[in-house]
Design a protein around this motif. Sequence first.
Motif, short mmCIF file in Angstrom:
data_model
loop_
_atom_site.label_atom_id
_atom_site.label_comp_id
_atom_site.label_asym_id
_atom_site.label_seq_id
_atom_site.Cartn_x
_atom_site.Cartn_y
_atom_site.Cartn_z
N MET A 70 0.82 -1.21 0.00
CA MET A 70 0.00 0.00 0.00
C MET A 70 0.85 1.26 0.00
O MET A 70 0.35 2.35 -0.30
CB MET A 70 -0.93 0.01 1.21
CG MET A 70 -1.93 -1.12 1.25
SD MET A 70 -2.89 -1.11 2.81
CE MET A 70 -3.89 -2.58 2.62
N LEU A 71 2.12 1.13 0.35
CA LEU A 71 3.01 2.28 0.43
C LEU A 71 3.90 2.42 -0.81
O LEU A 71 4.72 3.33 -0.88
CB LEU A 71 3.89 2.18 1.68
CG LEU A 71 3.15 2.24 3.01
CD1 LEU A 71 4.06 1.86 4.15
CD2 LEU A 71 2.58 3.63 3.24
N GLU A 72 3.73 1.53 -1.78
CA GLU A 72 4.52 1.60 -3.00
C GLU A 72 4.14 2.84 -3.81
O GLU A 72 2.98 3.25 -3.81
CB GLU A 72 4.28 0.36 -3.85
CG GLU A 72 4.86 -0.92 -3.28
CD GLU A 72 6.38 -0.90 -3.25
OE1 GLU A 72 6.99 -0.50 -4.26
OE2 GLU A 72 6.96 -1.26 -2.21
N PRO A 73 5.12 3.47 -4.49
CA PRO A 73 4.78 4.62 -5.35
C PRO A 73 3.73 4.27 -6.38
O PRO A 73 3.82 3.24 -7.06
CB PRO A 73 6.12 4.96 -6.01
CG PRO A 73 7.16 4.47 -5.04
CD PRO A 73 6.57 3.21 -4.44
N ALA A 74 2.70 5.10 -6.47
CA ALA A 74 1.61 4.85 -7.42
C ALA A 74 2.05 5.23 -8.84
O ALA A 74 2.69 6.27 -9.04
CB ALA A 74 0.38 5.66 -7.02
N ARG A 75 1.67 4.43 -9.80
CA ARG A 75 1.98 4.72 -11.20
C ARG A 75 1.03 5.78 -11.75
O ARG A 75 -0.12 5.89 -11.30
CB ARG A 75 1.92 3.45 -12.04
CG ARG A 75 2.92 2.38 -11.64
CD ARG A 75 2.78 1.13 -12.50
NE ARG A 75 1.43 0.57 -12.39
CZ ARG A 75 1.00 -0.46 -13.11
NH1 ARG A 75 1.81 -1.03 -14.00
NH2 ARG A 75 -0.23 -0.91 -12.96
#
Length: 285
Positions: A186-191
């Motif tokens: 959930m904390l991954e950079p959003a594309r």
Amino acid sequence: MSAESAGRPGRPDPEEWRRRFAEEARAERPDLALLCLLLGAVADPGLDAHGIDAAQIELDELAGRLPYGIRGGRAWASALAELLGERCGFAGSSADYRRLDSSLLHAVLRRRRGLPILLSVVWIEVARRAGAPVYGVALPGHFVVGFGDPAERVLADPFDGGRPMTGQDAELLAAGATGRPLDASMLEPARTLDIVQRVLNNIRAWASARPERTDVALWAVDLSLLLPSHPARLRYERAQLLVQSGEFLRGAAEMEEYADVVDGVEPAAAEAIRHRARAARSLLN
């Protein structure tokens, strides 16, 4: 839109905006601000090419107001909060969820108000132009921004004027929205295209609560279908919207096309959809 306004220089017709949106969505490096502004042009007949340029220029000017020599994620987050949150007044409130223009970038730039994801787009685009290591974070139910190495978890909430977020804040948001603990994914950079899809999902949700705004739901679905990757079920949603808006034959035809697609996987579901298509056609009698 009148024929005269559609033909004025700088104001392409809606189909041209859609064509440009599809073209940008398929670019090697899609431009987040431009995609959001093209979306706004489809939504707002008053937004023309000059307005899109003016919005891009405003983002450039805001970036130019950030101090030089900023280093580190926390320093960037603090500088953006001071500029956009304190000096410029970008923030949100519960009332903004009731407004369609809270999901339109050009309107958010004008009003300084918007949904969390659109305020985050402003932050991302201003920070990116200034050279900041910035990214969006698509927490469940609440979009925020991150700075620096994602492992550092330097997060800020543009909806709250740029309030710094702790790991515990993120965990509470996730638990409140899903009932489950925060997952690292959930904390991954959003594309970029995922951000745009989430904006369109918000617009579809806004329209679904307002049956009289089928027009908004339709163009939001149409733009979603122009993204390179989208749920196949959106085609069925579009067919249903056509029926709701009184286009019974087109809606029925699109339902039948969708039924043909799912027939090999879920024959029972396909037959149910064909039944709904027949019911839509019967409304003409």
